[in-house]
Design a protein around this motif. Sequence first.
Motif, PDB file in Angstrom:
ATOM      1  N   SER A 198      -4.697   9.676   4.563  1.00 53.33           N
ATOM      2  CA  SER A 198      -4.946   8.069   4.554  1.00 53.33           C
ATOM      3  C   SER A 198      -4.648   6.954   6.033  1.00 53.33           C
ATOM      4  O   SER A 198      -4.960   6.076   6.361  1.00 53.33           O
ATOM      5  N   SER A 256      -9.636   1.684  -1.927  1.00 53.00           N
ATOM      6  CA  SER A 256      -8.703   1.334  -1.256  1.00 53.00           C
ATOM      7  C   SER A 256      -8.239   0.867   0.210  1.00 53.00           C
ATOM      8  O   SER A 256      -7.341  -0.616   0.360  1.00 53.00           O
ATOM      9  N   HIS A 293     -10.314   7.334  -1.044  1.00 58.12           N
ATOM     10  CA  HIS A 293      -8.940   7.418  -0.798  1.00 58.12           C
ATOM     11  C   HIS A 293      -9.670   5.535  -0.075  1.00 58.12           C
ATOM     12  O   HIS A 293      -9.858   4.238   0.103  1.00 58.12           O
ATOM     13  N   PRO A 313       0.552  -1.083  -0.125  1.00 57.93           N
ATOM     14  CA  PRO A 313       0.105  -0.303  -0.284  1.00 57.93           C
ATOM     15  C   PRO A 313       0.785   1.370  -0.036  1.00 57.93           C
ATOM     16  O   PRO A 313       2.091   1.052   0.303  1.00 57.93           O
ATOM     17  N   GLU A 314       0.287   2.071  -0.421  1.00 64.43           N
ATOM     18  CA  GLU A 314       0.756   3.562  -0.315  1.00 64.43           C
ATOM     19  C   GLU A 314       1.466   3.719   1.045  1.00 64.43           C
ATOM     20  O   GLU A 314       0.763   3.279   2.334  1.00 64.43           O
TER      21      GLU A 314
END
Length: 297
Positions: free
Chosen positions: A266, A208, A205, A69-70
């Motif tokens: 996030s 995801s 967001h 993931p980021e």
Amino acid sequence: MEPSLQFSPSSLLALNVCLGIIMFGVALEIKPQHFIQLRNEKKSLISGLFSQYILLPIITVVLIFLLQPEPGIALGMLLVAACPGGNASNFFSMLAGGHVALSVTLTAITSLLAFVITPISFFGFASLVPDLQSEIKSFEISFLDLLLNMIGILLLPLAAGMLFNHYFPNAAFKIGKTIRTLSIILLLCFILIALYNNLAVLSNHIFSIFWIVVIHNGLALAGAYFFSKSIGNAEPINRTIAIETGIQNSGLGLVLIFTFFAGNSSMAIVAAWWGIWHLVSGFTFSYLIKKISFRTI
């Protein structure tokens, strides 16, 4: 730089007050026998603490390497995993037919130690993921800053609650359940309002993060349950350890994110969605595990 959620100083103050109420409510159930119990149920307590402090962060790191993931999402996952157990875990343990006394004890211990364990766990396990080091440095936070903040928002409300429980046990017994229930409702409402006020950021967001949190939380519950089962603990203990590992104090995570991580969108959405989802998964796990046990009788 990743966008931040819109979060006013008054909102942060309200969130801190909400967390303080949660920790005060947790402390109203902490009694000396919960620590004396360490001598009588060493295996179950060590199993629960290992699952919370070691197994969950390891699951988190492995999941980060697998899903890639980021960085913001990964940091949010690690921060949630480093938080202590949530106070809703005691209710879910009762609902699941678990070991309620063990649940209360584990919540008490992890909450009391969180002011030092959470920073150690977060920085320690984040160091295992090379890509996250520069991300953490960009926020210019230190272990000491985090530690001092945790003392203020965790340790002081816990100490106040324990003192109140000691000097006014009857009053603590009468108001304890109400405060714990109210604090969960307040936190849930707070999260929902914050998400509603940031729908634009959320929409970028949520798809995801939704499944990452569901998978992360599911692995926490299942991993802890089968770990406890594999080392020969009794079934009620298995259920409690699973719930203690899967139900996290994500409200603490949100406070830290808005205090130290500039409201990183996030990270905040991971913690906020976990705070909602673990109530759903807690009810689901408790219902299913209880239903399965009845079928096997």
